[in-house]
Scaffold this active site. Structure first.
Site, PDB file in Angstrom:
ATOM      1  CD  GLU A 123      32.022  40.663  32.711  1.00  0.00           C
ATOM      2  OE1 GLU A 123      33.011  39.954  32.782  1.00  0.00           O
ATOM      3  OE2 GLU A 123      30.903  40.313  33.164  1.00  0.00           O
ATOM      4  CE  LYS A 146      32.362  35.578  40.084  1.00  0.00           C
ATOM      5  NZ  LYS A 146      32.827  34.789  38.959  1.00  0.00           N
ATOM      6  CB  SER A 196      28.142  32.266  38.839  1.00  0.00           C
ATOM      7  OG  SER A 196      28.536  30.940  38.601  1.00  0.00           O
ATOM      8  CG  HIS A 222      51.301  54.262  33.369  1.00  0.00           C
ATOM      9  ND1 HIS A 222      51.874  54.048  32.136  1.00  0.00           N
ATOM     10  CD2 HIS A 222      51.479  55.578  33.634  1.00  0.00           C
ATOM     11  CE1 HIS A 222      52.380  55.185  31.684  1.00  0.00           C
ATOM     12  NE2 HIS A 222      52.142  56.133  32.567  1.00  0.00           N
TER      13      HIS A 222
END
Ligand code: ARG
Length: 458
Positions: A289, A282, A276, A155
């Protein structure tokens, strides 16, 4: 010139042609189309439909075409409707009118089904290899990261300590099932449709068993109507790939979480991360992804093609032409995804200190309950008692291991001074040594199995 001009008075409308033609997609079947035709020519000769001279001309022409494909010199023409028409048209240019004898007893319906199965057989093989290579990464990581401990989550909440190697191997087994599924699919793909004609079979005395052998098929399709209609193999490979995509997606999601600043368990290597355009600090997990995102497309290709199939009344319908774009797309997606994800996993840096810092005392609550069980307390009651200890710790804002002995004793007389030894990740891990558990011994055994499967020597 189309393969079907005879009965028409007028030429097809250009927009209709545009929609109808499939060359842009099915030119990828060039090699299989020539192979299929070479075998068909041989079968026609054996059936005495072609004489030795015609057969020689046809096979020489086809070999020449094969060479042109290999060299990249084959010229497609605007009038080529699909790969089958292009090859036949070229054969005519090369050898003249005897080229027209090649299509005797054959339809593009059994031809395309044969070509595409030949292609799928190779693709399955390559997909299996790609997944194997990924499995080797998990095995290697499990070896090299042996001894690193992190919290196991359920969970997305800290649950129990586990070995990182155990976590790597969890992914190994998911892809093992994908490989097995593909191998089973291969059996149903390796079935020869050729010799089924358009729908009713062929009038010539073709030895289909011999034809199957020639093309490397395991079996011969026993029903000509089903043979030209059956695209289950496409749906099955799409499913295998979609489910493997789901596995990649779940793995990616875990890596993304674990490499966030909040978790900090992993750091992506520069060579497999992106930045980025706006925020200079970043370092983004774009590849993972995409690993997560592409699974959406893979599921979509499966659903789309199943929807195409569901309304087809019988045998061949042109809807089936959609099969190739779907499978090529799914295959190409995996082909680009896997090598990149493989490299990103291989080069992933670990932060073991962040992992052990996340091993708070709550992770040993089960061990504490087991401690009571070993002293005769029924598990349900032990669970309740430890739950109360957790509540005390939470209320007082202290760790479970800092709750004074006195208080444990007040909860239950089975608690002894040695209860504090459960707050030790190694103890917790080592005790889970039944096959399939996270104990080093059990994980070693798992690793041995995994290595065997990948044919890696010890
Ligand atoms: N391009 C077609 C396909 O991919 C080939 C079969 C065409 N058959 C036909 N009867 N029009 O399905």
């Amino acid at each position: 010139m189309t393969l079907w001009g005879g009965r028409f008075e007028k030429k097809i409308n250009p927009d209709a042609w545009q929609l109808n033609s499939s060359l842009e997609v099915d030119h990828r079947l060039a090699e299989e189309d020539v192979r299929g035709s070479l075998a068909w020519a041989k079968a026609l000769r054996d059936a005495k439909v072609l004489d030795e001279n015609d057969y020689k001309q046809i096979s020489t022409g086809l070999l020449q075409i094969q060479k042109e494909f290999e060299e990249g010199s084959f010229e497609f023409l605007e009038n080529d409707e699909d790969i089958h028409s292009a090859v036949e048209r070229r054969l005519g240019q090369l050898i003249g009118s005897s080229a027209g004898k090649l299509h005797s007893g054959r339809s593009r319906n059994d031809q395309v089904a044969t070509d595409f199965r030949l292609w799928a057989i190779r693709a399955i093989d390559q997909l299996v290899n790609l997944f194997r290579e990924l499995q080797v990464v998990f095995v290697d990581r499990a070896e090299s990261d042996f001894g690193v401990i992190l919290p196991g989550y359920t969970h997305t909440q800290r649950a129990q300590p586990i070995l990182l190697s155990h976590w790597w191997l969890a992914h190994f087994w998911a892809f093992q099932r994908d490989i097995e599924r593909l191998q089973e699919t291969l059996q149903r793909t390796s079935v020869l449709p050729l010799g089924s004609g358009a729908v009713a079979g062929t009038t010539f005395p073709i030895d289909r068993a011999e034809l199957a052998k020639e093309l490397g098929f395991e079996k011969v399709a026993p029903n000509s109507i089903d043979a030209v209609a059956d695209r289950d193999f496409v749906a099955e490979v799409l499913f295998c790939v979609a489910l493997a995509g789901v596995h990649l997606s779940r793995l990616s999601e875990a890596v993304i979480l674990f490499s966030s600043t909040e978790f900090g368990f992993f750091t992506l290597d520069d060579t497999f991360s992106t930045g980025s355009s706006l925020m200079p600090q970043k370092k983004n997990p774009d590849l993972f992804e995409l690993g997560r995102g592409k699974s959406g497309k893979l599921i979509g290709l499966l659903c789309g093609f199943m929807t195409t199939l569901k309304g087809l009344p019988s045998a061949y319908d042109k809807d089936l032409q959609e099969d190739k774009a779907a499978l090529f797309n799914a295959y190409d997606t995996i082909r680009t995804l896997l090598p990149a994800l493989k490299g990103a996993l291989q080069t992933l840096h670990l932060n073991p200190e962040r992992m052990s810092a996340a091993l708070d005392d709550s992770l040993f609550a089960t061990d504490l309950a087991d401690y009571l069980v070993e002293r005769g307390v029924p598990f349900r009651h032990a669970h309740e008692l430890v739950g109360q200890a957790v509540r005390i710790a939470e209320k007082e804002g202290i760790h479970l291991s800092k709750v004074p002995f006195q208080q444990y004793r007040e909860l239950d007389e089975h608690f002894e001074e040695d209860l504090y030894q459960v707050f030790n990740p190694w103890r917790s891990i080592e005790r889970r040594n039944a096959f399939g558990g996270t104990a080093p011994e059990a994980v070693r055994e798992q690793l041995r199995l995994a290595r065997q499967i990948c044919s890696l020597t010890e």
